[in-house]
Write a protein that holds these residues in place. Structure first.
Motif, PDB file in Angstrom:
ATOM      1  N   LYS A 171       0.847  -1.196   0.000  1.00 37.31           N
ATOM      2  CA  LYS A 171       0.000   0.000   0.000  1.00 37.31           C
ATOM      3  C   LYS A 171       0.885   1.251   0.000  1.00 37.31           C
ATOM      4  O   LYS A 171       1.559   1.544   0.980  1.00 37.31           O
ATOM      5  CB  LYS A 171      -0.899   0.003   1.247  1.00 37.31           C
ATOM      6  CG  LYS A 171      -2.046  -1.014   1.226  1.00 37.31           C
ATOM      7  CD  LYS A 171      -3.213  -0.495   0.396  1.00 37.31           C
ATOM      8  CE  LYS A 171      -4.398  -1.453   0.434  1.00 37.31           C
ATOM      9  NZ  LYS A 171      -5.120  -1.421   1.706  1.00 37.31           N
ATOM     10  N   THR A 172       0.860   1.968  -1.114  1.00 38.46           N
ATOM     11  CA  THR A 172       1.560   3.253  -1.150  1.00 38.46           C
ATOM     12  C   THR A 172       0.615   4.378  -0.716  1.00 38.46           C
ATOM     13  O   THR A 172       1.056   5.482  -0.412  1.00 38.46           O
ATOM     14  CB  THR A 172       2.104   3.538  -2.563  1.00 38.46           C
ATOM     15  OG1 THR A 172       1.082   3.260  -3.530  1.00 38.46           O
ATOM     16  CG2 THR A 172       3.323   2.675  -2.859  1.00 38.46           C
ATOM     17  N   ASN A 173      -0.680   4.071  -0.714  1.00 39.12           N
ATOM     18  CA  ASN A 173      -1.674   5.030  -0.220  1.00 39.12           C
ATOM     19  C   ASN A 173      -2.695   4.269   0.624  1.00 39.12           C
ATOM     20  O   ASN A 173      -3.740   3.831   0.116  1.00 39.12           O
ATOM     21  CB  ASN A 173      -2.366   5.745  -1.378  1.00 39.12           C
ATOM     22  CG  ASN A 173      -3.399   6.764  -0.895  1.00 39.12           C
ATOM     23  OD1 ASN A 173      -3.535   6.997   0.309  1.00 39.12           O
ATOM     24  ND2 ASN A 173      -4.135   7.356  -1.826  1.00 39.12           N
ATOM     25  N   PRO A 174      -2.426   4.095   1.910  1.00 40.60           N
ATOM     26  CA  PRO A 174      -3.323   3.318   2.783  1.00 40.60           C
ATOM     27  C   PRO A 174      -4.716   3.928   2.932  1.00 40.60           C
ATOM     28  O   PRO A 174      -5.646   3.233   3.359  1.00 40.60           O
ATOM     29  CB  PRO A 174      -2.590   3.327   4.133  1.00 40.60           C
ATOM     30  CG  PRO A 174      -1.167   3.666   3.808  1.00 40.60           C
ATOM     31  CD  PRO A 174      -1.234   4.574   2.622  1.00 40.60           C
ATOM     32  N   ASP A 175      -4.859   5.198   2.566  1.00 44.17           N
ATOM     33  CA  ASP A 175      -6.147   5.875   2.743  1.00 44.17           C
ATOM     34  C   ASP A 175      -6.984   5.901   1.466  1.00 44.17           C
ATOM     35  O   ASP A 175      -8.057   6.510   1.428  1.00 44.17           O
ATOM     36  CB  ASP A 175      -5.923   7.318   3.211  1.00 44.17           C
ATOM     37  CG  ASP A 175      -5.163   7.375   4.531  1.00 44.17           C
ATOM     38  OD1 ASP A 175      -5.471   6.539   5.405  1.00 44.17           O
ATOM     39  OD2 ASP A 175      -4.277   8.236   4.672  1.00 44.17           O
ATOM     40  N   ALA A 176      -6.511   5.244   0.420  1.00 44.21           N
ATOM     41  CA  ALA A 176      -7.207   5.280  -0.870  1.00 44.21           C
ATOM     42  C   ALA A 176      -8.606   4.675  -0.757  1.00 44.21           C
ATOM     43  O   ALA A 176      -8.835   3.724  -0.020  1.00 44.21           O
ATOM     44  CB  ALA A 176      -6.398   4.521  -1.917  1.00 44.21           C
ATOM     45  N   VAL A 177      -9.543   5.269  -1.506  1.00 46.79           N
ATOM     46  CA  VAL A 177     -10.916   4.759  -1.578  1.00 46.79           C
ATOM     47  C   VAL A 177     -11.291   4.668  -3.060  1.00 46.79           C
ATOM     48  O   VAL A 177     -11.249   5.676  -3.767  1.00 46.79           O
ATOM     49  CB  VAL A 177     -11.906   5.688  -0.841  1.00 46.79           C
ATOM     50  CG1 VAL A 177     -13.327   5.136  -0.965  1.00 46.79           C
ATOM     51  CG2 VAL A 177     -11.518   5.835   0.632  1.00 46.79           C
ATOM     52  N   PRO A 178     -11.631   3.491  -3.552  1.00 51.40           N
ATOM     53  CA  PRO A 178     -11.588   2.191  -2.875  1.00 51.40           C
ATOM     54  C   PRO A 178     -10.153   1.756  -2.574  1.00 51.40           C
ATOM     55  O   PRO A 178      -9.203   2.251  -3.192  1.00 51.40           O
ATOM     56  CB  PRO A 178     -12.266   1.245  -3.865  1.00 51.40           C
ATOM     57  CG  PRO A 178     -12.070   1.896  -5.197  1.00 51.40           C
ATOM     58  CD  PRO A 178     -12.105   3.371  -4.959  1.00 51.40           C
ATOM     59  N   ALA A 179     -10.020   0.810  -1.643  1.00 51.36           N
ATOM     60  CA  ALA A 179      -8.705   0.442  -1.105  1.00 51.36           C
ATOM     61  C   ALA A 179      -7.739  -0.061  -2.160  1.00 51.36           C
ATOM     62  O   ALA A 179      -6.526   0.182  -2.068  1.00 51.36           O
ATOM     63  CB  ALA A 179      -8.887  -0.615  -0.012  1.00 51.36           C
ATOM     64  N   HIS A 180      -8.260  -0.748  -3.186  1.00 52.64           N
ATOM     65  CA  HIS A 180      -7.347  -1.354  -4.169  1.00 52.64           C
ATOM     66  C   HIS A 180      -6.583  -0.303  -4.981  1.00 52.64           C
ATOM     67  O   HIS A 180      -5.522  -0.591  -5.549  1.00 52.64           O
ATOM     68  CB  HIS A 180      -8.092  -2.315  -5.092  1.00 52.64           C
ATOM     69  CG  HIS A 180      -9.083  -1.663  -6.022  1.00 52.64           C
ATOM     70  ND1 HIS A 180      -8.701  -1.038  -7.192  1.00 52.64           N
ATOM     71  CD2 HIS A 180     -10.429  -1.558  -5.945  1.00 52.64           C
ATOM     72  CE1 HIS A 180      -9.778  -0.575  -7.796  1.00 52.64           C
ATOM     73  NE2 HIS A 180     -10.831  -0.857  -7.062  1.00 52.64           N
ATOM     74  N   LYS A 181      -7.083   0.934  -5.003  1.00 54.02           N
ATOM     75  CA  LYS A 181      -6.385   1.980  -5.748  1.00 54.02           C
ATOM     76  C   LYS A 181      -5.140   2.481  -5.029  1.00 54.02           C
ATOM     77  O   LYS A 181      -4.373   3.284  -5.587  1.00 54.02           O
ATOM     78  CB  LYS A 181      -7.338   3.146  -6.032  1.00 54.02           C
ATOM     79  CG  LYS A 181      -8.413   2.797  -7.054  1.00 54.02           C
ATOM     80  CD  LYS A 181      -9.185   4.018  -7.493  1.00 54.02           C
ATOM     81  CE  LYS A 181     -10.167   3.670  -8.616  1.00 54.02           C
ATOM     82  NZ  LYS A 181     -10.914   4.854  -9.108  1.00 54.02           N
ATOM     83  N   GLY A 182      -4.922   2.011  -3.813  1.00 46.62           N
ATOM     84  CA  GLY A 182      -3.715   2.401  -3.079  1.00 46.62           C
ATOM     85  C   GLY A 182      -2.588   1.403  -3.211  1.00 46.62           C
ATOM     86  O   GLY A 182      -1.521   1.577  -2.606  1.00 46.62           O
TER      87      GLY A 182
END
Length: 381
Positions: A171-182
């Motif tokens: 995860k390079t972006n743990p806050d991404a929504v939806p999660a898979h985009k992080g």
């Protein structure tokens, strides 16, 4: 019947590979099982003969041949034993990420060594608390200046002990929504600071295949080791899973073919009540049922390989094949062991090893339950 994608050059290649394996693999396989690892020099011999990464560009050490050659390699390795699955993972699952999404500099740096066997690869997705739910991974990669700082753990990693280069989903972006985009993919090298290997895992089967835990504690990874674009890791994984699951289906089909062949030989030679057990109706019916399942599986599989090589989207059918062929192989393993009687439970008979090795095929590369979810979704349910 010869598969439509098999040409004369594939037949010549298969003959050459079989000759190599008869000399370099078959005589040593049981020792590798006992040692719980395949020696690195076997990888080097495979590379020297052109049996590693044959589909990559010539400028990077490959032969630029079609994927039919990769199919031949996977089939012949499975005939030796399922524990050689790590080579198929290297050739057809990990290296394609580098070939498809890597920069020119990354390809020049890593691919030639992958083709020679000097560099062994792995891919790290599964975590102790995350299997099929890939979007739920916890391993993080935080960019600080010129480096990513990686923290997390991975488990059940094929080639985990030998691997020199590991593509790690994090995860390079743990806050991404939806999660898979992080999610992003990082290539982490053997000598990276903060990277250690945990246990070599003690498995029910696939004894010679090195499976391990990987640990990243403030692991320092150069930012140029990012594969493709940040945040697109999940997309890349989804794009490559068709080929990964097809590789698993190929191995399961070949395992089933091999188990039936050895069982037919056994029941013809074994006698009970004054006659060969192959003459008993129960034996004949069991063999007939397995032979039919295997023939149908082979016809479907060859069709899928052809579609895949033509670049068609065959995700639904590949999910069907991965589920059905691994289930077939698991069922056939049990039936074949039963037909071997007490000897089937003895380690000196190959069916015992096959019986141990095959069940995991319905678990890795996406469980068969996940395959059914994909199929149901794609047919409109």
């Amino acid at each position: 019947m010869t598969a439509p994608y098999i040409k004369e050059e594939h037949k010549i290649f298969r003959k050459s590979l079989r000759k190599f394996l008869e000399k370099e693999a078959y005589p040593y396989y049981e020792q590798w099982e006992a040692d719980r690892i395949i020696p690195r020099d076997f990888w080097l011999k495979m590379g020297e003969q052109g049996f590693l990464c044959p589909t990559i560009d010539e400028q990077y050490g490959g032969s630029e041949v079609d994927w039919g050659f990769a199919v031949v390699i996977n089939e012949e390795l499975e005939r030796v034993g399922s524990g050689l699955v790590g080579i198929g993972l290297h050739n057809d699952i990990v290296v394609p990420y580098l070939a498809s999404y890597g920069t020119k500099e990354q390809k020049q740096k890593w691919l030639p060594s992958c083709a020679t066997g000097e560099m062994i690869t792995a891919i790290a997705m599964t975590e102790p608390g995350t299997g099929s739910d890939l979007a739920g991974i916890k391993t993080t990669a935080r960019l600080e200046g010129e480096y990513y700082i990686v923290n997390g753990q991975k488990t059940f990693i094929t080639n985990g002990i030998h691997s020199d280069l590991i593509i790690v989903a994090c995860k390079t972006n743990p806050d991404a929504v939806p999660a898979h985009k992080g999610i992003s993919l990082l290539a982490i090298e053997r000598d990276a600071t903060g990277f250690t290997r945990g246990r070599k895992l003690n498995k029910v089967g696939l004894h010679c295949q090195d499976t391990a835990e990987l640990i990243f504690e403030d692991c320092i990874v150069p930012k140029e080791n990012l594969i493709g674009e940040e945040g697109k890791g999940f997309l890349y994984l989804m794009e490559k899973l068709q080929q990964e699951r097809l590789v698993v289906a190929i191995a399961a089909q070949v395992a089933a073919e091999e188990m039936l062949k050895m069982t037919i030989d056994y029941v013809k030679a074994r006698e009970a009540f004054g006659k060969s057990i192959s003459r008993f109706q129960n034996t004949q019916f069991k063999i007939a049922e397995m032979a039919t399942d295997i023939e149908m599986g082979r016809a479907f599989l060859d069709l899928l390989i052809t579609e895949h090589m033509l670049g068609k989207d065959a995700v639904t059918k590949v999910s069907m094949a991965k589920w059905k062929l691994t289930e077939n192989a698991r069922k056939i393993a049990a039936e074949c062991m039963q037909l071997h009687g007490g000897y089937g439970y003895m380690e000196e008979y190959e069916i015992a090893r096959r019986y141990r090795d095959i069940p995991v095929a319905s678990i890795y590369a996406g469980t068969n339950e996940i395959m059914k979810v994909i199929i149901a979704k794609n047919i409109g349910l």
